[in-house]
Design an enzyme around this catalytic site. Structure first.
Site, short mmCIF file in Angstrom:
data_model
loop_
_atom_site.label_atom_id
_atom_site.label_comp_id
_atom_site.label_asym_id
_atom_site.label_seq_id
_atom_site.Cartn_x
_atom_site.Cartn_y
_atom_site.Cartn_z
CE LYS A 74 -9.87 -11.69 -6.99
NZ LYS A 74 -10.58 -10.48 -6.57
CE LYS A 129 -3.94 -2.15 2.30
NZ LYS A 129 -4.38 -2.56 3.62
CE LYS A 159 -15.80 -3.70 -4.04
NZ LYS A 159 -16.40 -5.00 -3.77
P1 ADP Z 1 -12.90 -6.57 -5.12
O1 ADP Z 1 -11.78 -7.25 -5.83
O2 ADP Z 1 -14.10 -6.42 -5.96
O3 ADP Z 1 -12.47 -5.24 -4.48
P2 ADP Z 1 -12.76 -7.51 -2.43
O4 ADP Z 1 -11.27 -7.51 -2.47
O5 ADP Z 1 -13.48 -6.44 -1.63
O6 ADP Z 1 -13.32 -7.50 -3.93
O7 ADP Z 1 -13.23 -8.94 -1.94
C1 ADP Z 1 -14.16 -9.20 -0.91
C2 ADP Z 1 -14.27 -10.71 -0.78
O8 ADP Z 1 -14.81 -11.29 -1.99
C3 ADP Z 1 -12.94 -11.41 -0.55
O9 ADP Z 1 -13.14 -12.47 0.38
C4 ADP Z 1 -12.56 -11.96 -1.90
O10 ADP Z 1 -11.77 -13.12 -1.82
C5 ADP Z 1 -13.92 -12.26 -2.53
N1 ADP Z 1 -13.85 -12.07 -3.99
C6 ADP Z 1 -13.70 -10.90 -4.64
N2 ADP Z 1 -13.66 -11.08 -5.97
C7 ADP Z 1 -13.78 -12.41 -6.18
C8 ADP Z 1 -13.80 -13.24 -7.35
N3 ADP Z 1 -13.70 -12.72 -8.56
N4 ADP Z 1 -13.93 -14.56 -7.19
C9 ADP Z 1 -14.03 -15.10 -5.95
N5 ADP Z 1 -14.02 -14.38 -4.80
C10 ADP Z 1 -13.89 -13.06 -4.90
#
Ligand code: ADP
Ligand code: TRP
Length: 323
Positions: A193, A113, A196
């Protein structure tokens, strides 16, 4: 009975990847009567990056609504908001005075970060101590987290062990991380993947028209409608396969292989399947978002259950250090 505890980032609207990869598995674990589950929205950690009040409130509501809509049962799970128990910040101070500076300075997530964010604040540095307090304050035994949080859990155990050793008392319970190794990675509309940060997500809680638009934006190749297509390299097919029954998946596979079946058809089938699969969740989500006072009530009740536990652990620690 094991106490299972985990923190949820309050990152706002939850997409299909979050639901299948995190929310559903966690709810399954939490609803298991063998466990006593604590789930909280980590809205204090979010201050390291989000400073806007309205955004924070909206994010907490949308996150809570998504979890509740997906079946989190507040009669079985202690579901609360981190900031409703501000004693965690008090404990963060005490615990930080037992935490060696190099341990925090060498944390992967801090290094990462501090190289990538413009706002490198002290909160980012102390993040693992707040996280350790989130866990230790509730005498948690098992903490299910993604691989990216593994080091934070190791640090939590180190901090707890070191306090117990220095104070020659069993102040803290040493928690075990439960790392899901083969986490499903849900692909996004562009095949990477779903995230967001890549803006390639499908938000199953959107109104139909906007949801359909997201599904239709799935990237496919330019094979003409009449030609046979390879299902195994297609994002629309991959997403469909995550939700459909084996028979339906096979039917779509055959359609791809025989030709005369366009990507538009597959996307329409996926859209309809999402509406069907998340019918109840979508209705519940809308109801909850329209009654934020209900969400507030549920979170407040959760905090009332969590608070006595937090107090007793905090007092155990304070007594041992002379407060
Ligand atoms: P993002 O990548 O959208 O910011 P986060 O990092 O906030 O998502 O992830 C929140 C939770 O959702 C975590 O436990 C993460 O492992 C799961 N998660 C996020 N994206 C995926 C994905 N594409 N496939 C499976 N699990 C996911
Ligand atoms: N840091 C975690 C994440 O980014 C969220 C979190 C905060 C957490 N406190 C926690 C997870 C305590 C487990 C236990 O996902």
């Amino acid at each position: 009975m094991a106490r299972v505890l985990t923190g949820i980032q309050s990152s706002g609207r939850q997409h299909l990847g979050n639901i299948l990869g995190a929310i559903r598995p966690a709810i399954e674990l939490a609803n298991d009567p063998k466990n006593e589950a604590y789930l909280f929205i980590a809205d204090m950690h979010s201050l390291t990056t989000i400073k806007d009040a309205a955004t924070r409130k909206e994010n907490v509501l949308a996150t809570a609504a998504a979890w509740l809509a997906c079946g989190l049962d507040t009669d079985k799970v202690v579901f609360y908001r981190q900031s409703d128990i501000p004693e965690v910040a008090e404990m963060t101070w005490y615990l930080s005075c037992f935490t060696p500076f190099p341990m925090l300075a060498n944390a992967h997530s801090f290094k990462d970060k501090s190289e990538n964010l413009s706002d490198v604040n002290a909160g980012l540095f102390i993040y693992p101590v707040l996280m350790a307090c989130d866990i230790l304050m509730y005498d948690a035994n098992i903490v299910p987290v993604g691989k990216d949080q593994k080091q934070h859990l190791e640090m939590t155990r180190d901090m707890a062990g070191s306090v117990n050793h220095q104070l020659k008392q069993d102040i803290f319970v040493l928690p075990d991380a439960k790392i899901s190794e083969e986490v499903m990675v849900i692909p996004g509309t562009d095949g990477r993947k779903m995230s967001k940060s890549y803006n390639n997500f499908i938000d199953v809680f959107l109104p139909e028209k906007q949801l359909r638009k997201q599904v239709m934006s799935i990237v496919t190749d330019s094979t003409p409608l009449e030609d046979p297509k390879n299902p195994d390299t297609c994002n629309a097919f991959a997403l469909y396969s995550l939700l459909a029954t084996p028979e339906k998946i096979e039917e779509m596979r055959q359609n791809y292989l025989k030709g005369g079946y366009g990507y538009g058809h597959a996307k329409q089938a996926l859209f309809e399947l999402i509406l069907e699969e998340f019918k109840e969740e979508r209705t519940r989500f809308d109801e909850l978002m329209q009654t934020p006072e209900l969400i507030e009530k549920l979170l407040t009740e959760g905090a009332e259950k969590a608070r006595p536990v937090a107090y007793s652990v905090l007092n155990r620690f304070k007594a041992a250090i002379g407060y």
